[in-house]
Design a protein around this motif. Sequence first.
Motif, PDB file in Angstrom:
ATOM      1  N   GLN A 153      59.030  23.641  64.140  1.00  0.00           N
ATOM      2  CA  GLN A 153      57.932  24.234  63.377  1.00  0.00           C
ATOM      3  C   GLN A 153      56.555  23.731  63.811  1.00  0.00           C
ATOM      4  N   LYS A 154      56.415  22.414  63.890  1.00  0.00           N
ATOM      5  CA  LYS A 154      55.089  21.865  64.155  1.00  0.00           C
ATOM      6  C   LYS A 154      54.561  22.252  65.530  1.00  0.00           C
ATOM      7  N   PRO A 155      53.347  22.738  65.562  1.00  0.00           N
ATOM      8  CA  PRO A 155      52.729  22.990  66.875  1.00  0.00           C
ATOM      9  C   PRO A 155      52.248  21.663  67.453  1.00  0.00           C
ATOM     10  N   GLY A 156      51.424  21.772  68.468  1.00  0.00           N
ATOM     11  CA  GLY A 156      50.952  20.534  69.091  1.00  0.00           C
ATOM     12  C   GLY A 156      52.066  19.913  69.886  1.00  0.00           C
ATOM     13  N   GLY A 157      52.262  18.640  69.719  1.00  0.00           N
ATOM     14  CA  GLY A 157      53.273  17.985  70.520  1.00  0.00           C
ATOM     15  C   GLY A 157      52.737  17.742  71.920  1.00  0.00           C
ATOM     16  N   LYS A 158      53.446  16.911  72.643  1.00  0.00           N
ATOM     17  CA  LYS A 158      52.967  16.537  73.968  1.00  0.00           C
ATOM     18  C   LYS A 158      53.521  17.469  75.027  1.00  0.00           C
ATOM     19  N   LEU A 159      53.120  17.170  76.225  1.00  0.00           N
ATOM     20  CA  LEU A 159      53.657  17.838  77.404  1.00  0.00           C
ATOM     21  C   LEU A 159      54.435  16.762  78.148  1.00  0.00           C
ATOM     22  N   PHE A 160      55.687  17.071  78.524  1.00  0.00           N
ATOM     23  CA  PHE A 160      56.501  16.064  79.188  1.00  0.00           C
ATOM     24  C   PHE A 160      57.065  16.573  80.506  1.00  0.00           C
ATOM     25  N   THR A 161      57.346  15.646  81.376  1.00  0.00           N
ATOM     26  CA  THR A 161      58.291  15.936  82.448  1.00  0.00           C
ATOM     27  C   THR A 161      59.537  15.109  82.162  1.00  0.00           C
ATOM     28  N   LEU A 162      60.666  15.774  82.207  1.00  0.00           N
ATOM     29  CA  LEU A 162      61.922  15.068  81.984  1.00  0.00           C
ATOM     30  C   LEU A 162      62.274  14.299  83.258  1.00  0.00           C
ATOM     31  N   PHE A 178      46.815  11.387  85.320  1.00  0.00           N
ATOM     32  CA  PHE A 178      46.971  12.366  84.241  1.00  0.00           C
ATOM     33  C   PHE A 178      48.099  11.926  83.298  1.00  0.00           C
ATOM     34  N   ARG A 179      49.059  11.263  83.843  1.00  0.00           N
ATOM     35  CA  ARG A 179      50.188  10.835  83.035  1.00  0.00           C
ATOM     36  C   ARG A 179      49.745   9.775  82.032  1.00  0.00           C
ATOM     37  N   ALA A 180      49.832  10.110  80.769  1.00  0.00           N
ATOM     38  CA  ALA A 180      49.305   9.215  79.751  1.00  0.00           C
ATOM     39  C   ALA A 180      50.203   8.001  79.559  1.00  0.00           C
ATOM     40  N   SER A 181      51.494   8.214  79.630  1.00  0.00           N
ATOM     41  CA  SER A 181      52.430   7.127  79.382  1.00  0.00           C
ATOM     42  C   SER A 181      53.823   7.577  79.772  1.00  0.00           C
ATOM     43  N   THR A 182      54.755   6.700  79.606  1.00  0.00           N
ATOM     44  CA  THR A 182      56.152   7.078  79.779  1.00  0.00           C
ATOM     45  C   THR A 182      56.877   6.703  78.498  1.00  0.00           C
ATOM     46  N   LEU A 183      58.067   7.259  78.356  1.00  0.00           N
ATOM     47  CA  LEU A 183      58.717   7.171  77.054  1.00  0.00           C
ATOM     48  C   LEU A 183      60.221   7.293  77.228  1.00  0.00           C
ATOM     49  N   ASN A 184      60.966   6.503  76.470  1.00  0.00           N
ATOM     50  CA  ASN A 184      62.422   6.683  76.424  1.00  0.00           C
ATOM     51  C   ASN A 184      62.821   7.072  75.020  1.00  0.00           C
ATOM     52  N   ARG A 185      63.755   7.999  74.924  1.00  0.00           N
ATOM     53  CA  ARG A 185      64.228   8.426  73.617  1.00  0.00           C
ATOM     54  C   ARG A 185      65.745   8.492  73.650  1.00  0.00           C
ATOM     55  N   PRO A 186      66.373   8.148  72.529  1.00  0.00           N
ATOM     56  CA  PRO A 186      67.840   8.117  72.513  1.00  0.00           C
ATOM     57  C   PRO A 186      68.456   9.511  72.410  1.00  0.00           C
ATOM     58  N   ALA A 187      69.708   9.578  72.754  1.00  0.00           N
ATOM     59  CA  ALA A 187      70.462  10.828  72.644  1.00  0.00           C
ATOM     60  C   ALA A 187      70.360  11.366  71.224  1.00  0.00           C
ATOM     61  N   PRO A 246      48.868  14.402  78.445  1.00  0.00           N
ATOM     62  CA  PRO A 246      48.076  14.883  77.306  1.00  0.00           C
ATOM     63  C   PRO A 246      47.877  16.386  77.442  1.00  0.00           C
ATOM     64  N   ARG A 247      48.154  17.075  76.365  1.00  0.00           N
ATOM     65  CA  ARG A 247      48.075  18.524  76.437  1.00  0.00           C
ATOM     66  C   ARG A 247      46.663  19.012  76.720  1.00  0.00           C
ATOM     67  N   ASP A 248      45.689  18.316  76.182  1.00  0.00           N
ATOM     68  CA  ASP A 248      44.322  18.819  76.361  1.00  0.00           C
ATOM     69  C   ASP A 248      43.761  18.500  77.741  1.00  0.00           C
ATOM     70  N   ALA A 286      48.391  13.250  98.742  1.00  0.00           N
ATOM     71  CA  ALA A 286      48.119  11.940  98.154  1.00  0.00           C
ATOM     72  C   ALA A 286      47.121  12.081  97.010  1.00  0.00           C
ATOM     73  N   ASP A 287      46.166  12.979  97.240  1.00  0.00           N
ATOM     74  CA  ASP A 287      45.147  13.279  96.247  1.00  0.00           C
ATOM     75  C   ASP A 287      45.763  13.763  94.933  1.00  0.00           C
ATOM     76  N   GLU A 288      46.627  14.748  95.069  1.00  0.00           N
ATOM     77  CA  GLU A 288      47.279  15.309  93.890  1.00  0.00           C
ATOM     78  C   GLU A 288      48.170  14.282  93.215  1.00  0.00           C
ATOM     79  N   MET A 289      48.862  13.547  94.034  1.00  0.00           N
ATOM     80  CA  MET A 289      49.733  12.493  93.502  1.00  0.00           C
ATOM     81  C   MET A 289      48.932  11.519  92.650  1.00  0.00           C
ATOM     82  N   ALA A 290      47.758  11.135  93.159  1.00  0.00           N
ATOM     83  CA  ALA A 290      46.912  10.201  92.416  1.00  0.00           C
ATOM     84  C   ALA A 290      46.467  10.824  91.099  1.00  0.00           C
ATOM     85  N   PHE A 291      46.140  12.097  91.157  1.00  0.00           N
ATOM     86  CA  PHE A 291      45.718  12.766  89.924  1.00  0.00           C
ATOM     87  C   PHE A 291      46.855  12.815  88.910  1.00  0.00           C
TER      88      PHE A 291
END
Lengths: 252, 252
Positions: A57-66, A40-49, A120-122, A31-36
């Motif tokens: 090329q660009k570095p950075g970018g976010k970290l996602f779970t699909l 930790f999850r900054a937001s959710t996002l939908n993107r089209p096909a 967030p990557r950082d 439960a502890d980890e789940m809460a974290f």
Amino acid sequence: MDTLQPGPAPGPPPCTACRLRKAGAFTAVSADEMAFIESFRASTLNRPAGSTLMHEQKPGGKLFTLYAGWAFRYKTLSDGRRQILNFLLPGDLIGLQQEFSDGAMHGIEAVTDVSLCVFPRDGLWELFRRYPNLGYDITWLAAREEGMVDDNLLTAGRRNAAERVAMLLMHLYRRLERLGLVQDGSVEFPINQQHIADILGLSLVHTNKTMRRLQQLGLHEIRNGRLWLRNPKALQRLADYYDAPLRRAPLL
Amino acid sequence: MDTLQPGPAPGPPPCTACRLRKAGAFTAVSADEMAFIESFRASTLNRPAGSTLMHEQKPGGKLFTLYAGWAFRYKTLSDGRRQILNFLLPGDLIGLQQEFSDGAMHGIEAVTDVSLCVFPRDGLWELFRRYPNLGYDITWLAAREEGMVDDNLLTAGRRNAAERVAMLLMHLYRRLERLGLVQDGSVEFPINQQHIADILGLSLVHTNKTMRRLQQLGLHEIRNGRLWLRNPKALQRLADYYDAPLRRAPLL
DNA sequence: CGATGTCTTGATGAAATTCAACTCGAGTGG
DNA sequence: CCACTCGAGTTGAATTTCATCAAGACATCG
């Protein structure tokens, strides 16, 4: 152009209601980890096909779970030749290597409409510090993905066209099966022959001819965006594929 | 048969005297972490050229850091076709995926005589817990190795024979350069044409003809187990290789 | 209804594999 | 010391596999 506007579908729910965790394909967390994770999850996002989730090329970018949908990692040569590295399915962690690896980057593109959990990557370092288990899990995921690329390299380097197709079909079917996505003996199969050519290291035309032949031999069938393995034994034999039962994966 | 007897050469020294750390190719660690790594290291080991460091089928196996020499990861199909996945050079962590990945394993074989630092696999979790930095480092190493396999997949899938050879030569030269192993404009190059064919996804004969041609065009020279890049610019152009400066890597 | 994307097929040529020898040097054992 | 073997590299010829070029079928969609 497809970088900012929110997508159409409803995004992922709170982690406690996560559809993926309930499916039984993933390891349990406290439960502890789940809460974290939820915090930790900054937001959710939908993107089209077809949209680019991460630029080559660009570095950075976010970290996602699909959370839902299909995507793929790829690299291109400067004259446009493209190699897909692996397909990403629900539960896969996206964008970890951008943080670390030397050398050229890879791009990530959505095959279908996708929904994503954004981290967030950082915050990654804090995750390792406060929840070593989760750090361990991330290493697990990285190693598993490398294992998939290993398999694809063996395929592209040493299998002939028919063997490559057979391997891909078996591999994807098994992964989807593990996720509980088999319905009526078939799975959703949103990729086209260009995607298949691009992951197998073949030309589009040769891919087409090879798949046609296998389909006519009754090994598989693809119709209406769904895949049936009509003769899994034969496909398995052709691909020299060994079915190590897939373990439960961690899920961030 | 080559599983038990100790090798011939002197093994790695204590971590505090580690030759690799002094070379400047690796990130610094605190005295605390250094002490932990030293205590974590179960033993050191020398193995002769050609020996199997990890079996393709058997799970388990140890966790190693390659201290000196060359090795490679590979997979084989049941009819014997072999694909090398990547080469391992000093400082590389060996055997991480065996712990994690689903599916078939890969083997690891020594190219030259090697010396290794041996870590107990079941201590990994403690490492993550007590030294999150080191856990983070391990993820870094896993992601970097995946990046290398990604590159090799692009090569095997999309480059032609000459481009593949050029890519491999550039790649290995740059890695060795980063390790400070260039001497008099050349590097030690202990692999043979069969290894090269096996990593590039080509036949031995075609590899030979391609390399012969590049050598005669003055792009490179291999002689007495050493490699010279006679025309790095041309090789780089041919391979479509981009020289992201290699960062310091963590070292366990 | 024209435009577009995907799949399909045949014809042709290029690239890579396979087969078969031959060279050269480094052991190795008689 | 000299055959002899063995591994690695080399080369030519025949063959197979795959890529490229070109065109048409079919469905979807504005």
